[in-house]
Write an enzyme that holds these catalytic residues in place. Sequence first.
Site, PDB file in Angstrom:
ATOM      1  N   HIS A  62       0.777  -1.121  -0.071  1.00 44.47           N
ATOM      2  CA  HIS A  62       0.198   0.054  -0.091  1.00 44.47           C
ATOM      3  C   HIS A  62       0.811   1.346   0.113  1.00 44.47           C
ATOM      4  O   HIS A  62       2.036   1.110   0.202  1.00 44.47           O
ATOM      5  CB  HIS A  62      -1.009   0.132   1.188  1.00 44.47           C
ATOM      6  N   HIS A  64       1.193   3.854   1.794  1.00 43.36           N
ATOM      7  CA  HIS A  64       1.632   4.887   2.955  1.00 43.36           C
ATOM      8  C   HIS A  64       2.919   5.096   2.941  1.00 43.36           C
ATOM      9  O   HIS A  64       3.897   4.154   2.479  1.00 43.36           O
ATOM     10  CB  HIS A  64       1.422   3.975   4.392  1.00 43.36           C
ATOM     11  N   ASP A  66       5.649   4.743   4.885  1.00 46.94           N
ATOM     12  CA  ASP A  66       6.788   3.923   5.587  1.00 46.94           C
ATOM     13  C   ASP A  66       6.739   2.536   4.568  1.00 46.94           C
ATOM     14  O   ASP A  66       7.581   1.875   4.978  1.00 46.94           O
ATOM     15  CB  ASP A  66       6.079   3.704   6.909  1.00 46.94           C
ATOM     16  N   HIS A  67       5.996   2.549   3.514  1.00 45.99           N
ATOM     17  CA  HIS A  67       6.216   1.072   2.810  1.00 45.99           C
ATOM     18  C   HIS A  67       6.608   1.660   1.289  1.00 45.99           C
ATOM     19  O   HIS A  67       6.733   0.946   0.498  1.00 45.99           O
ATOM     20  CB  HIS A  67       4.800   0.740   2.697  1.00 45.99           C
ATOM     21  N   HIS A 182      -7.285  -1.689   5.702  1.00 43.88           N
ATOM     22  CA  HIS A 182      -6.683  -0.947   6.416  1.00 43.88           C
ATOM     23  C   HIS A 182      -7.059   0.531   6.116  1.00 43.88           C
ATOM     24  O   HIS A 182      -8.366   0.389   5.667  1.00 43.88           O
ATOM     25  CB  HIS A 182      -5.300  -1.127   5.577  1.00 43.88           C
ATOM     26  N   ASP A 253      -0.203  -3.642   5.643  1.00 48.67           N
ATOM     27  CA  ASP A 253      -0.896  -3.321   7.069  1.00 48.67           C
ATOM     28  C   ASP A 253      -2.396  -3.772   7.076  1.00 48.67           C
ATOM     29  O   ASP A 253      -3.004  -3.791   5.936  1.00 48.67           O
ATOM     30  CB  ASP A 253      -0.890  -1.612   7.297  1.00 48.67           C
ATOM     31  N   HIS A 311       6.550  -5.189  11.335  1.00 46.58           N
ATOM     32  CA  HIS A 311       6.014  -4.055  11.382  1.00 46.58           C
ATOM     33  C   HIS A 311       5.333  -3.719  12.808  1.00 46.58           C
ATOM     34  O   HIS A 311       4.122  -3.637  13.178  1.00 46.58           O
ATOM     35  CB  HIS A 311       4.686  -4.074  10.355  1.00 46.58           C
TER      36      HIS A 311
HETATM   37 ZN   LIG Z   1       2.755   0.747   7.778  1.00 45.31          ZN
HETATM   38 ZN   LIG Z   2      -0.222   1.714   6.568  1.00 47.40          ZN
END
Ligand SMILES: [Zn+2]
Ligand SMILES: [Zn+2]
Lengths: 361, 361
Positions: A62, A64, A66-67, A182, A253, A311
Amino acid sequence: AIMDLTFLGTASCFPTPKRGVSSTVFRHDGECWMFDCGEGTQIQLMKSKLKASHITKIFITHLHGDHLFGLPGLLCTMSQGTAEAKKNKIEIYGPWGLRKYLRVALEMSRSTFNFSYVVHELIHSPVDLPSDWTEWHPNHEADDHHHPQEEEGRNIEMDVDEECWLLFEDKRIKVKAAPLTHRIPCFGYVIKEKTQVGKLKAGYLKERGIPPGPLYAKIKDGNNIVSPTGQVITPAEAIGPSIPGRKIVILGDTKDSSRMSRIAHDADILVHEATLNNEHVEKCLEAGHSTPAMAANFAASINAKSLVLFHVSQRFKALNEPTEEGEETVELLVQQASEAGYTGQVVIAEDLDTITIQRKI
Amino acid sequence: AIMDLTFLGTASCFPTPKRGVSSTVFRHDGECWMFDCGEGTQIQLMKSKLKASHITKIFITHLHGDHLFGLPGLLCTMSQGTAEAKKNKIEIYGPWGLRKYLRVALEMSRSTFNFSYVVHELIHSPVDLPSDWTEWHPNHEADDHHHPQEEEGRNIEMDVDEECWLLFEDKRIKVKAAPLTHRIPCFGYVIKEKTQVGKLKAGYLKERGIPPGPLYAKIKDGNNIVSPTGQVITPAEAIGPSIPGRKIVILGDTKDSSRMSRIAHDADILVHEATLNNEHVEKCLEAGHSTPAMAANFAASINAKSLVLFHVSQRFKALNEPTEEGEETVELLVQQASEAGYTGQVVIAEDLDTITIQRKI
Ligand SMILES: [Zn+2]
Ligand SMILES: [Zn+2]
Ligand SMILES: [Zn+2]
Ligand SMILES: [Zn+2]
């Protein structure tokens, strides 16, 4: 057919000097597939034993940050070194918006490569749009102009019968995806090794006067062969039982992984987030995340052989770090997953850990 | 009025576990301004003594990824913590395309903040467009829709008389920019502290019966005051010489810094790239970079008091690293700059170094 998983970054939300954000590399006979690419992933890769040049596919669960935020930089660094265009095309899979994000990052930074790349987008269901989509719905479509090294990608629709996305298939392996619940569209990926032909009964063949050689290949291919004494030998009698392929499930996530069940069942290894401990379940759900108990329950529901937690919140110290009053290590997460009633193996992934995925026989 | 510079990342091109890519933080009485933000900058910041929450302005010299790709992630992490919108607006300056890059990264990752931000773009001259602009000219304009926390930014035109861009001015400090010659539009920034009122002659005032108190402030503000004995005392007699402000010059990537001269002359500290050693001058020029000799010659031409070299190739080992046959440390770059005829102080910036900028008196 050696398979392993290397966890380059296991933190949720933001990186620290001690723990990087999400990136996991699946390696299969030397070929590397990367799952997620948070900021700093290229640095984590340099700390590992893996080579960036062996990466052929990248799957993003996804969008976001942080990915995702490490992806443009990783591609740029992969293009360093010799100038000739000698590298293979990099295939990148992910949700709607990935193509635009990457293209704009590369265009504005005027980054060019000595390899081509392509972005295939998985088209999510309308139910997975963010809850505030009406208030804020930026244009997720890339414009008409490709990046100079970008090839035309596919927009992959869900297979209605299977309720999943079929992303890739060759003679040995298949990759499918299904949705997770998510805050934004998010996918879990299932890597399934195809059933392998069983082992040849070398002793049995030797007894019948057939030594290792071209006849081995012939019978393994499913053909009858004839021994020096004229005896017909069939594949059925000379080959052991088929070896079931390994199944690796890597999730993004999630606060509800149930839509993965159909394709994730009987996984050899399930990689599932456990952002906060059970006591924080409400905070988890609000942010679209899971607790160890939730991860364990899903692992049990799909009869996964082993569960790998990742995670994790940066509040959890590493296994080998000393803790002060009120601090916990990631051991707490393993404990809580084990206590939830799941009977398979529970492991916590820490940065730069490598887990080998054993063949079933 | 304490001023210092912290070098979070001093590498050119790509980060490694040993050296991060470009980011430099100028601190002035606790307030932090960041110059460039390559990937991993937020992690480097955590290793330093600085606090992300003290960053109020970010200046980007140019949009190459090694100066840019850490920006979205840094802003996201700055927004972690308490949910109330209690932080001040973050002002971001940089070249054309920065607004679009940032907005798309934040939109596609659906990142929101507990502070507002604004992007001001410096409009470069047509001569600084990339040499292959005709072949590849992606749209650098952001569309009509702001990010939810984005305020309307200015498009800053060059001041034709001064041949520079005036970005910011308050009672104590002024920031200007001018162009550098690189492969894409690139700027150098000049921070100029305004001339400060001289020191009060406390002894002189005490002799005339005036103790520390409100009259000190009054005379320092430029007003006459009257002593207990009826004597008029003027600012001229009671205040020492004005203290010249400090000038700090931080450049982006450059193969020709001459257009900075007009605003950078007499810098207390010039921060200039030295990507490769003198022997590689042709490779440098081809890539739009400088050698130590080029940096030193520019420092000499503007009468800079000190020259700090940064943005060095990863081939150069750190000062304290052992080297093998054929390897060099960054000491070679210092040496080559010193031998070029520049008589000021030459220093190499290494990751996490802090340099204090001394007042002139
Ligand atoms: Zn994340
Ligand atoms: Zn996320
Ligand atoms: Zn650079
Ligand atoms: Zn550059």
